[in-house]
Design an enzyme around this catalytic site. Structure first.
Site, mmCIF file in Angstrom:
data_model
loop_
_atom_site.group_PDB
_atom_site.id
_atom_site.type_symbol
_atom_site.label_atom_id
_atom_site.label_comp_id
_atom_site.label_asym_id
_atom_site.label_seq_id
_atom_site.Cartn_x
_atom_site.Cartn_y
_atom_site.Cartn_z
ATOM 1 N N GLU A 270 32.746 25.346 -32.227
ATOM 2 C CA GLU A 270 32.680 24.804 -30.766
ATOM 3 C C GLU A 270 32.256 23.575 -30.536
ATOM 4 O O GLU A 270 31.212 23.184 -31.017
ATOM 5 C CB GLU A 270 32.191 25.794 -29.716
ATOM 6 C CG GLU A 270 32.947 27.188 -29.428
ATOM 7 C CD GLU A 270 32.187 27.899 -28.175
ATOM 8 O OE1 GLU A 270 31.427 27.280 -27.765
ATOM 9 O OE2 GLU A 270 32.379 29.101 -28.330
ATOM 10 N N GLU A 319 39.256 27.270 -17.137
ATOM 11 C CA GLU A 319 39.416 28.858 -16.967
ATOM 12 C C GLU A 319 38.565 29.055 -15.629
ATOM 13 O O GLU A 319 37.174 28.893 -15.560
ATOM 14 C CB GLU A 319 38.680 29.457 -18.210
ATOM 15 C CG GLU A 319 39.721 29.326 -19.580
ATOM 16 C CD GLU A 319 38.695 29.799 -20.683
ATOM 17 O OE1 GLU A 319 38.479 30.949 -20.875
ATOM 18 O OE2 GLU A 319 38.297 28.983 -21.480
ATOM 19 N N LYS A 322 35.347 31.860 -15.476
ATOM 20 C CA LYS A 322 34.104 32.012 -15.803
ATOM 21 C C LYS A 322 32.943 32.216 -14.860
ATOM 22 O O LYS A 322 33.366 32.081 -13.693
ATOM 23 C CB LYS A 322 33.754 30.483 -16.508
ATOM 24 C CG LYS A 322 34.706 30.127 -17.601
ATOM 25 C CD LYS A 322 34.007 30.684 -18.938
ATOM 26 C CE LYS A 322 34.681 30.127 -20.311
ATOM 27 N NZ LYS A 322 34.151 30.527 -21.525
ATOM 28 N N GLU A 329 31.559 25.411 -17.308
ATOM 29 C CA GLU A 329 32.591 26.034 -18.696
ATOM 30 C C GLU A 329 33.816 26.113 -18.077
ATOM 31 O O GLU A 329 34.912 26.271 -18.974
ATOM 32 C CB GLU A 329 31.882 27.159 -19.382
ATOM 33 C CG GLU A 329 30.750 27.069 -20.188
ATOM 34 C CD GLU A 329 30.437 27.976 -21.123
ATOM 35 O OE1 GLU A 329 31.473 29.087 -21.178
ATOM 36 O OE2 GLU A 329 29.388 28.200 -21.415
#
Length: 363
Positions: A270, A319, A322, A329
């Protein structure tokens, strides 16, 4: 006159020339493109269907994917896509897989049933498990059982078993040459390192220069974190560092050397930069980071020069579900939920453009 071509002849001649040109450009890009993948998470209530996501990967030349746990819909959509996959085992499932029969069932259900239609690359047993957490005791036994299950399926030479760590396991990281795992982490990570060396698997590591920068902006410059420094920022012996990513990765390599594994490879599982939600989180900074990261990992670090760094960008989409504790994030996506790209980034044989939702293929 002899030697002159009419328009039809000219077009016929140019077609193979353009085809050859496309092939040459593709050949130059291929090594770098193959070193980069994108993480695909589904913590959102407005994301496209998995089949559309796979097509988005393919149309943008993204040849590798990381998912964090088995997902039937994703796996079915990946069949025949030729996309290489890291499939994860969630931390809350580690204890169950210390049972050998459960591990065999997991591999049969989630890997063997899809092979070879899906090109599995690694199985990531746990993500960012910390030594003081209860799950830490289950990581290595689960890794061993998953390895045994892949061996029983005759897949252990094709699919490597590993785990993903973060840089909090380091006790020393500056300068990179003194990198070492903390005393509290050593008893956890050293047996895992021995397992990886024995089985020829890489260590997966999540690297975020963004978080290192915002936690110490007095000592770390933004250009150093974004790959935009025009000169060497730090000398460490004979190694000169122009960016924080290299320094962080080489600190891990130094830690592995001290742990007795100088030849163990690291896959950056990541890395990313948010476009909003925190300090220096912006479209401009995130786009700069992703673009420069993709170009940079084609070449290696000062400690390990001349070899591409297999890297997975975090993440495919913003997203919106989260948790509040990790709200930033929500904004790491390369794409918006409507599949529109945020940034102008090239993945080898395609380019997608900021805010337009178009791509140009060179083939």
């Amino acid at each position: 006159m002899v030697g002159l071509l009419d328009s039809k002849d000219s077009k016929a001649l140019m077609a193979p020339i353009f085809l050859l040109l496309g092939f040459l450009i593709w050949s130059l890009e291929l090594t770098g493109a193959q070193s980069v993948g994108v993480c695909y998470g589904k913590n959102g209530n407005n994301l496209p269907a998995d089949g559309e996501v796979i097509e988005l990967y393919r149309s943008n030349g993204i040849g590798r994917m990381r998912i964090y746990e088995p997902d039937r819909s994703i796996l079915d959509a990946l069949r025949g896509s030729n996309i290489e996959l890291i499939i994860g085992i969630s931390n809350n499932n580690l204890e169950a897989l210390t049972d050998a029969a459960a591990a065999t069932n997991w591999v049969e259900k989630n890997v063997r049933n899809y092979w070879p239609e899906i090109k599995f690359r690694y199985i990531a047993v746990g993500n960012e498990v910390h030594p003081n957490e209860n799950e830490a005791q289950f990581v290595l036994p689960a890794m061993q059982n998953i390895l045994n299950a892949t061996a029983s399926a005759n897949l252990h030479d094709r699919i490597k078993v590993s785990t993903a760590i973060d840089t909090t396991l380091l006790g020393n990281s500056y300068p990179p040459s003194v990198g070492s795992f903390s005393d509290s982490a050593s008893s956890y990570i050293n047996p895992i390192i021995k397992f990886l060396v024995k089985n020829g698997a890489p260590l997966l590591a999540n690297l975020y220069p963004y978080f290192s920068y915002i936690n110490n902006p007095q000592a770390i410059s933004l250009p150093y974190a974004l790959f935009t420094s025009q000169s060497v920022v730090m000398m460490d012996g004979n190694h000169g560092y122009r960016n924080l990513f290299d320094a962080m990765l080489d600190s891990l390599y130094s830690a592995l050397e001290r742990a007795g594994a100088p030849d163990l490879q690291i896959v950056v599982s990541e890395s990313g930069w948010p476009s909003e939600g925190g300090a220096t989180a912006s479209i401009q900074n995130a786009g700069t980071y992703y673009k420069n990261l993709i170009n940079h990992v084609k070449g290696g670090t000062p400690k390990r020069p001349g070899q591409a760094i297999e890297t997975y960008l975090f993440a495919m989409f913003d997203e919106n579900q989260k948790s509040a504790a990790t709200a930033i994030e929500r904004h790491f996506g390369l794409f918006l939920p409507d599949k529109q790209p945020k940034y102008q980034i090239s993945f080898g044989n395609s380019i997608f453009c900021v805010g337009r939702g178009i791509f140009v293929s060179i083939l």
